[in-house]
Motif scaffolding. Structure first.
Motif, PDB file in Angstrom:
ATOM      1  N   ALA A  98      60.152  52.084  55.943  1.00 57.15           N
ATOM      2  CA  ALA A  98      59.168  51.575  54.999  1.00 57.15           C
ATOM      3  C   ALA A  98      58.703  50.187  55.432  1.00 57.15           C
ATOM      4  CB  ALA A  98      59.772  51.527  53.601  1.00 57.15           C
ATOM      5  N   PRO A  99      57.413  49.886  55.246  1.00 55.62           N
ATOM      6  CA  PRO A  99      56.903  48.583  55.663  1.00 55.62           C
ATOM      7  C   PRO A  99      57.392  47.444  54.782  1.00 55.62           C
ATOM      8  CG  PRO A  99      55.189  49.827  54.554  1.00 55.62           C
ATOM      9  CD  PRO A  99      56.371  50.744  54.698  1.00 55.62           C
ATOM     10  N   THR A 100      57.469  46.258  55.392  1.00 52.97           N
ATOM     11  CA  THR A 100      57.909  45.066  54.676  1.00 52.97           C
ATOM     12  C   THR A 100      56.740  44.149  54.320  1.00 52.97           C
ATOM     13  OG1 THR A 100      58.330  43.959  56.774  1.00 52.97           O
ATOM     14  CG2 THR A 100      60.195  45.103  55.736  1.00 52.97           C
ATOM     15  N   ALA A 101      55.538  44.485  54.812  1.00 52.61           N
ATOM     16  CA  ALA A 101      54.348  43.688  54.505  1.00 52.61           C
ATOM     17  C   ALA A 101      53.104  44.529  54.741  1.00 52.61           C
ATOM     18  CB  ALA A 101      54.300  42.427  55.361  1.00 52.61           C
ATOM     19  N   GLY A 102      52.014  44.090  54.158  1.00 52.62           N
ATOM     20  CA  GLY A 102      50.716  44.712  54.380  1.00 52.62           C
ATOM     21  C   GLY A 102      49.684  43.625  54.605  1.00 52.62           C
ATOM     22  N   ILE A 103      48.759  43.880  55.515  1.00 54.30           N
ATOM     23  CA  ILE A 103      47.691  42.922  55.791  1.00 54.30           C
ATOM     24  C   ILE A 103      46.371  43.684  55.821  1.00 54.30           C
ATOM     25  CG2 ILE A 103      48.007  43.077  58.298  1.00 54.30           C
ATOM     26  CD1 ILE A 103      47.212  40.099  58.440  1.00 54.30           C
ATOM     27  N   TYR A 104      45.429  43.209  55.039  1.00 55.82           N
ATOM     28  CA  TYR A 104      44.085  43.788  55.009  1.00 55.82           C
ATOM     29  C   TYR A 104      43.245  42.972  55.977  1.00 55.82           C
ATOM     30  CZ  TYR A 104      39.805  45.776  53.049  1.00 55.82           C
ATOM     31  OH  TYR A 104      38.611  46.450  52.873  1.00 55.82           O
ATOM     32  N   VAL A 105      42.741  43.621  57.026  1.00 50.92           N
ATOM     33  CA  VAL A 105      41.967  42.926  58.059  1.00 50.92           C
ATOM     34  C   VAL A 105      40.518  43.394  58.044  1.00 50.92           C
ATOM     35  CG1 VAL A 105      43.928  42.403  59.566  1.00 50.92           C
ATOM     36  CG2 VAL A 105      42.733  44.590  59.809  1.00 50.92           C
ATOM     37  N   VAL A 106      39.644  42.461  58.420  1.00 48.83           N
ATOM     38  CA  VAL A 106      38.204  42.704  58.394  1.00 48.83           C
ATOM     39  C   VAL A 106      37.614  42.232  59.716  1.00 48.83           C
ATOM     40  CG1 VAL A 106      36.059  42.179  57.150  1.00 48.83           C
ATOM     41  CG2 VAL A 106      38.231  42.247  55.905  1.00 48.83           C
ATOM     42  N   PRO A 107      36.712  43.029  60.313  1.00 46.18           N
ATOM     43  CA  PRO A 107      36.085  42.577  61.554  1.00 46.18           C
ATOM     44  C   PRO A 107      35.142  41.400  61.290  1.00 46.18           C
ATOM     45  CG  PRO A 107      35.079  44.624  60.824  1.00 46.18           C
ATOM     46  CD  PRO A 107      36.223  44.345  59.891  1.00 46.18           C
ATOM     47  N   SER A 166      32.877  40.115  57.784  1.00 49.57           N
ATOM     48  CA  SER A 166      33.818  39.272  57.054  1.00 49.57           C
ATOM     49  C   SER A 166      33.336  38.905  55.652  1.00 49.57           C
ATOM     50  CB  SER A 166      34.129  37.999  57.847  1.00 49.57           C
ATOM     51  OG  SER A 166      32.954  37.234  58.025  1.00 49.57           O
ATOM     52  N   ASP A 167      32.041  39.040  55.385  1.00 52.13           N
ATOM     53  CA  ASP A 167      31.527  38.711  54.055  1.00 52.13           C
ATOM     54  C   ASP A 167      31.229  39.952  53.214  1.00 52.13           C
ATOM     55  OD1 ASP A 167      29.423  39.545  55.611  1.00 52.13           O
ATOM     56  OD2 ASP A 167      28.013  38.061  54.853  1.00 52.13           O
ATOM     57  N   VAL A 168      31.612  41.138  53.712  1.00 47.35           N
ATOM     58  CA  VAL A 168      31.357  42.386  52.995  1.00 47.35           C
ATOM     59  C   VAL A 168      32.642  42.862  52.332  1.00 47.35           C
ATOM     60  CG1 VAL A 168      30.594  44.780  53.211  1.00 47.35           C
ATOM     61  CG2 VAL A 168      29.560  43.020  54.651  1.00 47.35           C
ATOM     62  N   GLU A 169      32.602  43.032  51.016  1.00 46.23           N
ATOM     63  CA  GLU A 169      33.781  43.504  50.291  1.00 46.23           C
ATOM     64  C   GLU A 169      34.090  44.942  50.703  1.00 46.23           C
ATOM     65  OE1 GLU A 169      34.888  43.932  45.652  1.00 46.23           O
ATOM     66  OE2 GLU A 169      33.712  42.181  46.210  1.00 46.23           O
ATOM     67  N   ASP A 170      35.343  45.302  50.819  1.00 40.10           N
ATOM     68  CA  ASP A 170      35.796  46.654  51.184  1.00 40.10           C
ATOM     69  C   ASP A 170      35.336  47.087  52.575  1.00 40.10           C
ATOM     70  OD1 ASP A 170      37.058  46.904  48.717  1.00 40.10           O
ATOM     71  OD2 ASP A 170      35.265  47.737  47.786  1.00 40.10           O
ATOM     72  N   ALA A 171      35.195  46.143  53.502  1.00 35.56           N
ATOM     73  CA  ALA A 171      34.743  46.476  54.856  1.00 35.56           C
ATOM     74  C   ALA A 171      35.884  46.503  55.843  1.00 35.56           C
ATOM     75  CB  ALA A 171      33.689  45.474  55.311  1.00 35.56           C
ATOM     76  N   GLY A 172      37.123  46.424  55.365  1.00 38.36           N
ATOM     77  CA  GLY A 172      38.254  46.316  56.264  1.00 38.36           C
ATOM     78  C   GLY A 172      39.223  47.476  56.181  1.00 38.36           C
ATOM     79  N   CYS A 173      40.439  47.206  56.621  1.00 43.23           N
ATOM     80  CA  CYS A 173      41.478  48.236  56.702  1.00 43.23           C
ATOM     81  C   CYS A 173      42.842  47.600  56.419  1.00 43.23           C
ATOM     82  CB  CYS A 173      41.469  48.834  58.108  1.00 43.23           C
ATOM     83  SG  CYS A 173      42.755  50.056  58.422  1.00 43.23           S
ATOM     84  N   MET A 174      43.667  48.292  55.639  1.00 40.36           N
ATOM     85  CA  MET A 174      45.027  47.831  55.365  1.00 40.36           C
ATOM     86  C   MET A 174      45.942  48.314  56.474  1.00 40.36           C
ATOM     87  SD  MET A 174      46.730  46.057  53.308  1.00 40.36           S
ATOM     88  CE  MET A 174      47.767  45.906  51.888  1.00 40.36           C
ATOM     89  N   LEU A 175      46.697  47.397  57.052  1.00 39.56           N
ATOM     90  CA  LEU A 175      47.694  47.724  58.063  1.00 39.56           C
ATOM     91  C   LEU A 175      49.059  47.385  57.493  1.00 39.56           C
ATOM     92  CD1 LEU A 175      45.964  46.124  61.180  1.00 39.56           C
ATOM     93  CD2 LEU A 175      45.960  48.544  60.519  1.00 39.56           C
ATOM     94  N   TYR A 176      50.055  48.218  57.794  1.00 36.97           N
ATOM     95  CA  TYR A 176      51.402  47.993  57.284  1.00 36.97           C
ATOM     96  C   TYR A 176      52.287  47.477  58.401  1.00 36.97           C
ATOM     97  CZ  TYR A 176      49.674  50.226  53.149  1.00 36.97           C
ATOM     98  OH  TYR A 176      48.929  50.502  52.032  1.00 36.97           O
TER      99      TYR A 176
END
Length: 143
Positions: free
Chosen positions: A106-115, A119-129
């Motif tokens: 199981a992951p210990t952290a999550g990071i939502y990254v955006v290209p 970077s100024d568009v909401e929901d334009a990224g991806c969650m990585l664990y």
């Protein structure tokens, strides 16, 4: 390093082989090469990952698949990776205890990254664990 919203980071993940299990006009589904299904979990992850296909507008993931998605057919083996990419942090969360998502470890952290281009568009990224099976590296940008 605990990234903060707006930080620029370099994200990467070593390549691994994956088998294509389904091809649709908007999705390519592969057996995920990292992690094992946790059958005791209430979350029913099926061991696959879905990539946006050529006709999927607005969806983005930092993963790269080789050969190109348009060349893949069911049963083909492809390579999945994240080549080093400069991305922005949209969100970061630590999990203590590790987050139950239906796979081991199981992951210990999550990071939502955006290209950068979105970077100024909401929901334009991806969650990585992080901290689980995927060998994802997140490093600060050092110019």
């Amino acid at each position: 390093m605990i990234p903060e919203i707006g930080d620029e980071v370099v994200v990467s993940c070593e390549p691994a082989s994956a088998r294509v299990v389904a091809v649709h006009s908007r999705r390519i589904i592969v057996e995920w090469p990292w992690g094992v299904i946790d059958r005791s979990s209430n979350f029913r992850w099926d061991g696959t990952f879905s990539f946006p296909g050529e006709n999927s507008h607005g969806e983005w993931v930092p993963y790269r698949v080789e050969p190109e998605l348009s060349e893949l057919r069911v049963g083909d083996v492809c390579t999945v990776s994240i080549p080093p990419a400069r991305l922005y942090v949209g969100h970061y969360e630590a999990y203590d205890p590790p987050r139950n998502l239906g796979w081991f470890p199981a992951p210990t952290a999550g990071i939502y990254v955006v290209p950068p281009e979105n970077s100024d568009v909401e929901d334009a990224g991806c969650m990585l664990y992080l901290g689980g099976a995927q060998p994802i590296r997140v490093e600060p940008v050092e110019d």
